[in-house]
Design a protein around this motif. Structure first.
Motif: not given
Ligand SMILES: Nc1ncnc2c1ncn2[C@@H]1O[C@H](COP(=O)(O)OP(=O)(O)OP(=O)(O)O)[C@@H](O)[C@H]1O
Ligand SMILES: [Mg+2]
Length: 435
Positions: A243, A251-252, A258
């Motif tokens: 993201w 975020e990953d 996510v």
């Protein structure tokens, strides 16, 4: 690590705003590729800003960091989604990985051939025919002519543009353009396939076909990087989602986690609304919406609702004329925009032709617990007269349904399913096995 095929290290990209130049044709792309190779000796292109360690810097203009310190790795065979709101930097990142744009700082190491399908307009030369563009793209991917010839019929068949294959692509509609571009990107057997928002164009059946093809590409062990605003497709297709927000990674992680956080942030809860008179009130000459709220049966708006909580939707409106018979309806949408249900008061045969006084009406609809799955929901409200909708308020309320720990029995992860009803089960031992 050996199986890392994309290694992005602190990639940043600074753009100068103002009347800049965008890459529209393959010619631009090639020009950019060439100029990037000789960058050390030549001036920068007008819309780019020199890396921090460079001495050349275009003068003036407002600057914008399209990407800032973006680092991640993708392993061979991973299907990774890139999400984020408009302008988050997704396309810029794909262009940097595809070597169409140079980062201002940082670098990306790519192992293997990367085939990319970027925005409409990139990748094809409009003056060349479909056929010529297929060969040119293959050549850029490093394929031999006979290899391209071998895949050519398949590409044309998939794209469904046979009739136009010898016509310059500038005469293609944007849908046809994208069909051919997708077919090329997916069939020329790149090791890594990077696709930007292919679902934005093309009709529903072609979109399904593209998703199917991407699924196949992923199954053959190739790596896919996929940008889309379609969260359902993201969750369907990707193992992992990154993201991006204002050029940085927020975020990953696992796709469903996510996507759900992203949707929650982009849809902040609004569990009560009051439309005061004089404000831009949703109204017609016959009805004026006054208030709407969603709350737990035993609580007030803003109190938490879990998958187990029965809740109430209240709708208040003013009927402005006597002798009307109005009736409300509501539609509940989930995060993906799918209607979970539509509800209205049960049909009352005796109410047919009834005429009610003008005044303020409050309707309450009780939704049982153990029905909805966890997630973010939106409610659309409607007022009907004689079976016809006369007032419509889409996205009137937004609320979250949280997971309830007690239903999980120690299991983790997203409980899949459009709904999450608590159903009756029974178990009987029909016959004891003789061992
Ligand atoms: N060639 C350019 N010159 C100047 N600014 C640019 C250029 N290309 C992109 N930008 C800017 O960089 C930022 C990131 O753009 P990008 O196209 O990567 O966003 P995106 O996440 O793909 O958005 P969308 O969802 O709308 O496709 C935006 O603010 C955009 O205006
Ligand atoms: Mg984009």
């Amino acid at each position: 690590m050996n199986d890392v095929v994309i290694d992005a290290q602190r990639i940043s990209k600074l753009y100068r705003l103002g009347p800049g130049r965008r890459h529209n044709t393959l010619r631009d792309l090639l020009a950019e590729k060439v100029s990037s190779r000789v960058r050390s000796r030549k001036a920068l292109s007008p819309d780019e800003v020199a890396p921090d360690n460079s001495t050349k810097r275009p003068a003036g203009g407002e600057q914008l960091w399209a990407l800032r310190d973006v680092s991640f790795q993708v392993r061979h065979g991973e299907v990774v989604g890139l999400i984020g709101s408009n302008g988050a930097g997704k396309s810029t990142l794909l262009k940097i990985l595809s070597r169409i744009v140079e980062p201002t700082s940082g670098h990306a190491r790519i192992r293997g051939k990367l085939g990319s399908l970027l925005e409409v307009g990139t990748g094809f030369d409009p003056e060349l025919t479909g056929r010529e563009n297929v060969y040119l793209n293959g050549a850029i991917l490093g394929m031999k002519r006979h290899e391209i010839r071998r895949r050519f019929d398949e590409i044309v068949e998939f794209s469904e543009v046979e009739r136009f294959i010898d016509v310059p692509v500038k005469r293609y509609s944007s849908g046809m353009h994208m069909r051919l571009a997708f077919a090329v990107a997916a069939h020329l057997e790149p090791d890594i396939l990077a696709v930007d928002e292919v679902l934005a164009v093309g009709d529903a059946s072609f979109q399904r076909k593209c998703l199917g093809k991407m699924g196949n590409v992923a199954q053959t062990g190739r790596t896919v990087l996929f940008v889309s605003h379609n969260m359902l497709a993201m969750e369907d297709l990707c193992d992992r989602v990154i993201w991006l927000k204002n050029g940085r990674i927020v975020e990953d992680g696992p796709a469903s986690t996510v996507v759900s956080r992203y949707l929650q942030e982009s849809l902040p809860p609004r569990t009560e609304r009051v439309w005061d008179e004089g404000q831009a009130q949703p109204a017609t000459g016959e009805v004026r919406l006054r208030r709407a709220c969603v709350r737990p049966v035993d609580g007030s708006s803003g109190d938490p609702i879990t998958v187990r909580t029965p809740f109430v939707v209240e709708v208040e409106y003013r009927s402005l004329r006597p002798n009307l018979h109005l009736s409300p309806a509501l539609a509940l949408y989930n995060e993906q925009g799918t209607i979970v249900f539509v509800s209205e008061p049960p049909f009352d045969p005796e109410g047919r032709g009834r005429q009610d006084p003008a005044g303020l009406y409050r309707h309450s609809c009780r939704v049982p617990g153990d029905l909805l799955n966890d997630g973010t929901y939106q409610l659309g409200l409607y007022v009907d007269k004689d079976g016809r909708t006369i007032l419509k308020q889409d996205e009137a309320l937004t609320f979250n349904v949280r997971d309830a720990v007690e239903t999980r029995h120690g299991r983790h992860g997203k409980w899949v399913g459009a709904v999450r009803p608590r159903l009756e089960w029974s178990t009987e031992l029909v016959e004891v096995a003789r061992l």
